[in-house]
Design a protein around this motif. Structure first.
Motif, PDB file in Angstrom:
ATOM      1  N   ASN A   4       0.840  -1.182   0.000  1.00 39.38           N
ATOM      2  CA  ASN A   4       0.000   0.000   0.000  1.00 39.38           C
ATOM      3  C   ASN A   4       0.884   1.243   0.000  1.00 39.38           C
ATOM      4  O   ASN A   4       2.101   1.140   0.061  1.00 39.38           O
ATOM      5  CB  ASN A   4      -0.973  -0.031   1.182  1.00 39.38           C
ATOM      6  N   VAL A   5       0.261   2.396  -0.066  1.00 39.10           N
ATOM      7  CA  VAL A   5       1.036   3.616  -0.276  1.00 39.10           C
ATOM      8  C   VAL A   5       1.917   3.943   0.930  1.00 39.10           C
ATOM      9  O   VAL A   5       3.063   4.348   0.780  1.00 39.10           O
ATOM     10  CB  VAL A   5       0.084   4.797  -0.575  1.00 39.10           C
ATOM     11  N   ASP A   6       1.390   3.733   2.118  1.00 39.16           N
ATOM     12  CA  ASP A   6       2.177   4.091   3.299  1.00 39.16           C
ATOM     13  C   ASP A   6       2.517   2.893   4.176  1.00 39.16           C
ATOM     14  O   ASP A   6       3.073   3.069   5.253  1.00 39.16           O
ATOM     15  CB  ASP A   6       1.443   5.160   4.119  1.00 39.16           C
ATOM     16  N   HIS A   7       2.158   1.705   3.737  1.00 36.63           N
ATOM     17  CA  HIS A   7       2.533   0.556   4.552  1.00 36.63           C
ATOM     18  C   HIS A   7       2.608  -0.731   3.737  1.00 36.63           C
ATOM     19  O   HIS A   7       1.963  -0.868   2.698  1.00 36.63           O
ATOM     20  CB  HIS A   7       1.557   0.360   5.723  1.00 36.63           C
ATOM     21  N   LEU A   8       3.435  -1.639   4.256  1.00 34.63           N
ATOM     22  CA  LEU A   8       3.532  -2.992   3.713  1.00 34.63           C
ATOM     23  C   LEU A   8       3.127  -3.926   4.841  1.00 34.63           C
ATOM     24  O   LEU A   8       3.342  -3.608   6.015  1.00 34.63           O
ATOM     25  CB  LEU A   8       4.971  -3.312   3.312  1.00 34.63           C
ATOM     26  N   ALA A   9       2.555  -5.066   4.492  1.00 33.83           N
ATOM     27  CA  ALA A   9       2.171  -6.013   5.537  1.00 33.83           C
ATOM     28  C   ALA A   9       2.256  -7.418   4.993  1.00 33.83           C
ATOM     29  O   ALA A   9       2.185  -7.642   3.775  1.00 33.83           O
ATOM     30  CB  ALA A   9       0.751  -5.724   6.020  1.00 33.83           C
ATOM     31  N   VAL A  10       2.440  -8.360   5.895  1.00 33.45           N
ATOM     32  CA  VAL A  10       2.429  -9.768   5.515  1.00 33.45           C
ATOM     33  C   VAL A  10       1.778 -10.563   6.638  1.00 33.45           C
ATOM     34  O   VAL A  10       1.889 -10.188   7.815  1.00 33.45           O
ATOM     35  CB  VAL A  10       3.863 -10.267   5.202  1.00 33.45           C
ATOM     36  N   LEU A  11       1.036 -11.604   6.254  1.00 31.99           N
ATOM     37  CA  LEU A  11       0.350 -12.437   7.242  1.00 31.99           C
ATOM     38  C   LEU A  11       0.321 -13.869   6.707  1.00 31.99           C
ATOM     39  O   LEU A  11       0.006 -14.090   5.544  1.00 31.99           O
ATOM     40  CB  LEU A  11      -1.082 -11.935   7.437  1.00 31.99           C
ATOM     41  N   ALA A  12       0.691 -14.810   7.560  1.00 37.79           N
ATOM     42  CA  ALA A  12       0.576 -16.225   7.185  1.00 37.79           C
ATOM     43  C   ALA A  12      -0.455 -16.858   8.097  1.00 37.79           C
ATOM     44  O   ALA A  12      -0.365 -16.731   9.322  1.00 37.79           O
ATOM     45  CB  ALA A  12       1.925 -16.925   7.337  1.00 37.79           C
ATOM     46  N   VAL A  13      -1.465 -17.498   7.520  1.00 35.61           N
ATOM     47  CA  VAL A  13      -2.485 -18.165   8.341  1.00 35.61           C
ATOM     48  C   VAL A  13      -2.640 -19.612   7.908  1.00 35.61           C
ATOM     49  O   VAL A  13      -2.441 -19.959   6.749  1.00 35.61           O
ATOM     50  CB  VAL A  13      -3.869 -17.467   8.301  1.00 35.61           C
ATOM     51  N   ASP A  14      -2.995 -20.462   8.881  1.00 35.10           N
ATOM     52  CA  ASP A  14      -3.184 -21.877   8.560  1.00 35.10           C
ATOM     53  C   ASP A  14      -4.628 -22.130   8.123  1.00 35.10           C
ATOM     54  O   ASP A  14      -5.433 -21.198   8.012  1.00 35.10           O
ATOM     55  CB  ASP A  14      -2.731 -22.768   9.730  1.00 35.10           C
ATOM     56  N   LEU A  15      -4.954 -23.393   7.894  1.00 31.57           N
ATOM     57  CA  LEU A  15      -6.281 -23.730   7.358  1.00 31.57           C
ATOM     58  C   LEU A  15      -7.415 -23.284   8.268  1.00 31.57           C
ATOM     59  O   LEU A  15      -8.510 -22.961   7.813  1.00 31.57           O
ATOM     60  CB  LEU A  15      -6.379 -25.247   7.152  1.00 31.57           C
ATOM     61  N   SER A  16      -7.151 -23.269   9.578  1.00 34.12           N
ATOM     62  CA  SER A  16      -8.235 -22.875  10.487  1.00 34.12           C
ATOM     63  C   SER A  16      -8.261 -21.369  10.705  1.00 34.12           C
ATOM     64  O   SER A  16      -9.080 -20.862  11.470  1.00 34.12           O
ATOM     65  CB  SER A  16      -8.073 -23.596  11.830  1.00 34.12           C
ATOM     66  N   GLY A  17      -7.365 -20.632  10.035  1.00 36.47           N
ATOM     67  CA  GLY A  17      -7.376 -19.173  10.143  1.00 36.47           C
ATOM     68  C   GLY A  17      -6.460 -18.636  11.228  1.00 36.47           C
ATOM     69  O   GLY A  17      -6.403 -17.428  11.445  1.00 36.47           O
ATOM     70  N   SER A  18      -5.709 -19.521  11.916  1.00 33.67           N
ATOM     71  CA  SER A  18      -4.799 -19.044  12.965  1.00 33.67           C
ATOM     72  C   SER A  18      -3.544 -18.441  12.337  1.00 33.67           C
ATOM     73  O   SER A  18      -3.054 -18.919  11.312  1.00 33.67           O
ATOM     74  CB  SER A  18      -4.377 -20.198  13.881  1.00 33.67           C
ATOM     75  N   VAL A  19      -3.037 -17.403  12.981  1.00 32.90           N
ATOM     76  CA  VAL A  19      -1.880 -16.678  12.450  1.00 32.90           C
ATOM     77  C   VAL A  19      -0.585 -17.430  12.770  1.00 32.90           C
ATOM     78  O   VAL A  19      -0.328 -17.790  13.918  1.00 32.90           O
ATOM     79  CB  VAL A  19      -1.836 -15.250  13.027  1.00 32.90           C
ATOM     80  N   ILE A  20       0.228 -17.646  11.723  1.00 29.82           N
ATOM     81  CA  ILE A  20       1.532 -18.333  11.872  1.00 29.82           C
ATOM     82  C   ILE A  20       2.653 -17.289  11.889  1.00 29.82           C
ATOM     83  O   ILE A  20       3.649 -17.441  12.588  1.00 29.82           O
ATOM     84  CB  ILE A  20       1.776 -19.294  10.682  1.00 29.82           C
ATOM     85  N   ALA A  21       2.518 -16.242  11.096  1.00 30.58           N
ATOM     86  CA  ALA A  21       3.535 -15.182  11.051  1.00 30.58           C
ATOM     87  C   ALA A  21       2.846 -13.885  10.641  1.00 30.58           C
ATOM     88  O   ALA A  21       1.867 -13.896   9.887  1.00 30.58           O
ATOM     89  CB  ALA A  21       4.624 -15.531  10.045  1.00 30.58           C
ATOM     90  N   GLU A  22       3.378 -12.784  11.139  1.00 29.55           N
ATOM     91  CA  GLU A  22       2.746 -11.494  10.857  1.00 29.55           C
ATOM     92  C   GLU A  22       3.797 -10.400  10.964  1.00 29.55           C
ATOM     93  O   GLU A  22       4.615 -10.420  11.894  1.00 29.55           O
ATOM     94  CB  GLU A  22       1.640 -11.246  11.897  1.00 29.55           C
ATOM     95  N   ALA A  23       3.814  -9.480  10.018  1.00 33.77           N
ATOM     96  CA  ALA A  23       4.745  -8.350  10.110  1.00 33.77           C
ATOM     97  C   ALA A  23       4.201  -7.194   9.288  1.00 33.77           C
ATOM     98  O   ALA A  23       3.407  -7.386   8.361  1.00 33.77           O
ATOM     99  CB  ALA A  23       6.123  -8.748   9.595  1.00 33.77           C
ATOM    100  N   ASP A  58       7.201   5.034   2.511  1.00 31.63           N
ATOM    101  CA  ASP A  58       6.736   6.208   1.775  1.00 31.63           C
ATOM    102  C   ASP A  58       6.649   5.800   0.306  1.00 31.63           C
ATOM    103  O   ASP A  58       7.488   6.171  -0.507  1.00 31.63           O
ATOM    104  CB  ASP A  58       7.734   7.357   1.995  1.00 31.63           C
ATOM    105  N   GLY A  59       5.636   4.985   0.006  1.00 26.00           N
ATOM    106  CA  GLY A  59       5.529   4.371  -1.318  1.00 26.00           C
ATOM    107  C   GLY A  59       5.404   5.363  -2.461  1.00 26.00           C
ATOM    108  O   GLY A  59       5.811   5.078  -3.579  1.00 26.00           O
ATOM    109  N   ARG A  60       4.862   6.519  -2.177  1.00 29.56           N
ATOM    110  CA  ARG A  60       4.658   7.515  -3.223  1.00 29.56           C
ATOM    111  C   ARG A  60       5.998   8.045  -3.744  1.00 29.56           C
ATOM    112  O   ARG A  60       6.141   8.360  -4.920  1.00 29.56           O
ATOM    113  CB  ARG A  60       3.829   8.669  -2.664  1.00 29.56           C
ATOM    114  N   ASN A  61       6.982   8.130  -2.833  1.00 32.72           N
ATOM    115  CA  ASN A  61       8.256   8.737  -3.210  1.00 32.72           C
ATOM    116  C   ASN A  61       9.388   7.732  -3.415  1.00 32.72           C
ATOM    117  O   ASN A  61      10.508   8.126  -3.703  1.00 32.72           O
ATOM    118  CB  ASN A  61       8.668   9.777  -2.154  1.00 32.72           C
TER     119      ASN A  61
END
Ligand SMILES: [Zn+2]
Length: 426
Positions: free
Chosen positions: A98-117, A122-125
């Motif tokens: 996104n323009v002002d942020h990056l994100a990552v999320l790993a979830v398993d089959l039941s929707g539980s979070v395995i990794a998140e960051a 400043d994506g515009r510039n």
């Protein structure tokens, strides 16, 4: 993906291997959507015979995807062996540019979070190469974390705040990032291959896909058991406004995959200049940028591009809770503009639900009053057409969660493909 357009059709004349894969996927979906159950109930609810279901459950146990546990005797004395998904066995990865942020999320089959960051940028510039370096870096860390946790990664889906061509998979235009025709899939894959090779034997990179970030957010909001969500509009608030229209349980994609660009509905012809080059687009009135413009001075620390979206929103929430007049007035104004634009869509589509997602979800309680007032005033049908406004429980993580769910789809279509993925991520 909790998507009603996924149906498993098994014909008697089909290839036996394909029939088996489809049935295995059907059982996995059923366990994901309905929770642990006995083999008998699972067979009954999926329309399989008891013996077929038992054989397939055994296969899923062998693949390490489900377990059978004796939950003790129940009621009239029947043994209660419950079939359940094995948490953390596999995961899908969703990433967001996104323009002002990056994100990552790993979830398993039941929707539980395995990794998140997440990371503020400043994506515009920044040139696209740097933004792609940064997002690939976040994804590489998530892959390593999943590997350490013993989870096999089924795929990576990158959501981008822009138009994604359904055929070429190019990001055709991302106005707020200033991107045109960027091959995100190839760029991310190439970076991940290099990263993977630098730390030992080169494991194959899981399949990489790209999609519009609001489309992914809508995927996370689909709920087959909620009829009001079969026809739904998702408003994904970020620097701009991403949107998705869900009709009869499916995200409407349009001829080229570019549907849902409701952020560029013109709501105020005398309004502000938009990143797309036009004036008065809806997002120029409701995006995070106009909210910050109205609620803060240019040197306010909340505008520091190094801040993550969550940090920024936490500050705004604190100010709203302390009843800061300028913050509340800005939220009220954004809420009213949200209602004005939503009314156009509600008059056109009569959705069961309008979901406030992204940053709107975090600030929803202060946006809702003005939004609902405006909706009631501007929608022709009585009681705002019966449309319910819901606040997403995922908020700013809806797009990455949707990306992770999409990344799990191939496994749900064919759980036997897991064997091929093991080599790369374990
Ligand atoms: Zn625009």
């Amino acid at each position: 993906m909790r998507d009603a357009d996924i149906t498993v059709r098994v014909s008697a004349t089909a290839d036996p291997a394909a029939v088996r894969s489809a049935r295995l996927g059907l059982l996995l979906r059923s366990l994901r959507d309905g929770g642990p159950r006995s083999r008998g109930r699972l067979a009954e609810e999926t329309g399989l015979t008891r013996s077929v279901a038992t054989g397939l459950v055994d296969e899923l146990v062998e693949l390490g995807l489900v377990s059978c546990e004796d939950a003790g005797r129940r009621g009239a004395g029947r043994p209660g062996v419950q079939v359940r998904l094995v948490g953390g066995a596999v995961c899908g990865v969703g990433a967001e540019i996104n323009v002002d942020h990056l994100a990552v999320l790993a979830v398993d089959l039941s929707g539980s979070v395995i990794a998140e960051a997440r990371r503020g940028i400043d994506g515009r510039n920044l040139p696209p190469e740097i933004v792609l370096d940064e997002v690939a870096d976040l994804v590489a860390d998530a892959l390593a974390e999943a590997r350490t946790a013993g989870a096999t990664v089924t795929g990576i889906t990158v959501g981008v705040a822009g138009l994604v061509d359904a055929t070429t998979e190019l990001v055709t235009i991302a106005p707020n990032l200033g991107w045109r025709d960027i091959d995100v899939v190839a760029e991310v894959r190439r970076r991940l291959a290099v990263t993977a090779g630098s730390v030992g034997p080169v494991p194959p990179v899981p399949p990489v896909r790209v999609a519009n970030e609001a489309t992914l957010a809508a995927t996370a909001e689909l709920e087959p058991s909620d009829a009001d969500r079969a026809d739904m509009i998702v408003l994904y608030g970020e620097v701009g406004l991403g949107g998705a229209v869900v009709s009869a349980g499916r995200v409407v994609r349009g001829r080229h995959g570019w549907a849902g660009e409701i952020g560029h509905l013109r709501v105020d012809p005398r309004g502000r200049l938009c990143g797309c080059g036009r004036t008065g687009c809806w997002e120029t009135a409701v995006g995070l940028r106009p909210l910050l413009d109205a609620a803060t001075d240019p040197d306010d620390p909340v505008r520091d591009p190094a801040l993550t979206l969550e940090e920024r929103l936490a500050t705004l929430v604190d100010r709203a809770r302390l009843a800061d007049g300028r913050t509340l007035a800005a939220l009220d104004e954004v809420g009213a503009w949200l209602g004005a634009g939503a009314a156009v869509l509600v008059n056109t589509l009569n959705p069961g639900t309008v979901v406030l997602s992204g940053y709107f979800a975090v600030l929803g309680e202060w946006l809702l009053p003005a939004l609902e007032t405006r909706l009631a005033a501007d929608v022709l049908a009585p009681h705002a057409g019966g449309t319910r406004v819901a606040i997403s429980t995922f908020g700013p993580t809806a797009a990455v969660r949707g990306g992770a769910l999409v990344s799990l789809e191939p496994l749900l279509s064919d759980p036997t493909a897991l064997a091929e993925l093991h080599g790369g991520t374990r």
